[in-house]
Design an enzyme around this catalytic site. Structure first.
Site, short mmCIF file in Angstrom:
data_model
loop_
_atom_site.label_atom_id
_atom_site.label_comp_id
_atom_site.label_asym_id
_atom_site.label_seq_id
_atom_site.Cartn_x
_atom_site.Cartn_y
_atom_site.Cartn_z
N PRO A 9 0.79 -1.22 0.00
CA PRO A 9 0.00 0.00 0.00
C PRO A 9 0.83 1.28 0.00
O PRO A 9 1.87 1.37 0.65
CB PRO A 9 -0.84 -0.11 1.28
CG PRO A 9 -0.11 -1.06 2.15
CD PRO A 9 0.57 -2.02 1.23
N ASN A 10 0.33 2.21 -0.76
CA ASN A 10 0.84 3.58 -0.87
C ASN A 10 2.15 3.69 -1.64
O ASN A 10 2.61 4.81 -1.88
CB ASN A 10 0.96 4.25 0.50
CG ASN A 10 -0.37 4.28 1.22
OD1 ASN A 10 -1.36 4.72 0.65
ND2 ASN A 10 -0.41 3.79 2.44
N TYR A 22 10.92 9.01 1.29
CA TYR A 22 10.89 8.01 0.23
C TYR A 22 11.56 8.44 -1.07
O TYR A 22 11.66 7.67 -2.01
CB TYR A 22 9.45 7.58 -0.06
CG TYR A 22 8.77 6.98 1.14
CD1 TYR A 22 9.12 5.71 1.60
CD2 TYR A 22 7.82 7.69 1.85
CE1 TYR A 22 8.52 5.16 2.72
CE2 TYR A 22 7.20 7.15 2.98
CZ TYR A 22 7.56 5.89 3.40
OH TYR A 22 6.97 5.34 4.51
N ALA A 74 3.13 -0.88 5.03
CA ALA A 74 2.50 -0.92 6.35
C ALA A 74 1.97 -2.30 6.71
O ALA A 74 1.91 -2.65 7.89
CB ALA A 74 1.38 0.11 6.43
N HIS A 77 3.81 -4.77 9.17
CA HIS A 77 3.69 -4.66 10.62
C HIS A 77 2.32 -5.06 11.15
O HIS A 77 2.12 -5.06 12.36
CB HIS A 77 4.00 -3.22 11.04
CG HIS A 77 5.10 -2.61 10.25
ND1 HIS A 77 6.42 -3.02 10.37
CD2 HIS A 77 5.09 -1.64 9.30
CE1 HIS A 77 7.16 -2.32 9.52
NE2 HIS A 77 6.38 -1.49 8.87
N HIS A 97 12.52 -2.53 2.57
CA HIS A 97 11.93 -1.24 2.97
C HIS A 97 12.84 -0.13 2.47
O HIS A 97 14.07 -0.24 2.56
CB HIS A 97 11.77 -1.15 4.49
CG HIS A 97 10.87 -2.20 5.01
ND1 HIS A 97 9.50 -2.12 4.91
CD2 HIS A 97 11.14 -3.38 5.62
CE1 HIS A 97 8.97 -3.21 5.44
NE2 HIS A 97 9.95 -4.00 5.87
N ILE A 98 12.24 0.92 1.98
CA ILE A 98 12.99 2.07 1.49
C ILE A 98 13.59 2.83 2.67
O ILE A 98 14.76 3.20 2.65
CB ILE A 98 12.07 2.97 0.64
CG1 ILE A 98 11.63 2.21 -0.61
CG2 ILE A 98 12.76 4.28 0.28
CD1 ILE A 98 10.50 2.86 -1.38
N ARG A 108 6.61 0.08 13.72
CA ARG A 108 7.28 -0.36 12.48
C ARG A 108 8.47 -1.29 12.75
O ARG A 108 9.08 -1.81 11.83
CB ARG A 108 7.75 0.85 11.67
CG ARG A 108 6.61 1.69 11.15
CD ARG A 108 7.11 2.80 10.24
NE ARG A 108 6.12 3.80 10.01
CZ ARG A 108 5.18 3.75 9.06
NH1 ARG A 108 5.12 2.70 8.26
NH2 ARG A 108 4.31 4.72 8.92
#
Length: 137
Positions: A9-10, A22, A74, A77, A97-98, A108
């Site tokens: 997501p996102n 990001y 997300a 987590h 993960h960025i 997180r």
């Protein structure tokens, strides 16, 4: 080698969403750069904001691909379902993960994916995906 990047997501908002965290590059731009850098890798890409679609994609590719690069965002987590999907497939998964999730909010710091992943790469910006590809080569 057949690899797939699966984004959650996102991440479709990369380049627009919180560029201080990001970056300003869209994922499509980064994906094209990865394809150019690794022309011998059969690289695929999938993104969804929907948890069930991510699980379905893991089930679909989790027995035929050589590797999965998963940024569940997300859902990392919160999703026991995605964690269970990673556990249930044969294809190795690298969690990506960025941002450095351990330098962010405490929630997180927990991953439902990591216990069943080949490895975890976090905090190297968009280069995290390149490092994940390298881990399979």
């Amino acid at each position: 080698m057949k690899l797939i990047i699966i984004n959650g997501p996102n991440l479709n908002l990369l380049g627009k969403r919180e560029p201080h965290i990001y970056g300003a590059t869209t994922f499509e731009e980064s994906y094209t750069a990865l394809q150019n850098k690794y022309p011998t890798v059969d690289l695929h890409y999938f993104q969804s904001n929907i948890e069930g679609e991510l699980i379905d994609k893991l089930h679909q590719v989790g027995f035929d691909f050589d590797g999965i690069i998963l940024n569940a965002a997300a859902y990392t987590h919160t999703s026991v379902g995605i964690g269970d999907a990673v556990k249930g497939i044969e294809t190795p998964v690298v969690e990506v993960h960025i941002s450095n999730v351990h330098a962010r909010e405490e929630f997180r710091h927990v991953s439902f994916i990591a216990p069943n992943a080949k490895g975890v790469i976090a905090g190297f910006g968009i280069k995290s995906y390149q490092l994940a590809i390298e881990s399979f080569l």
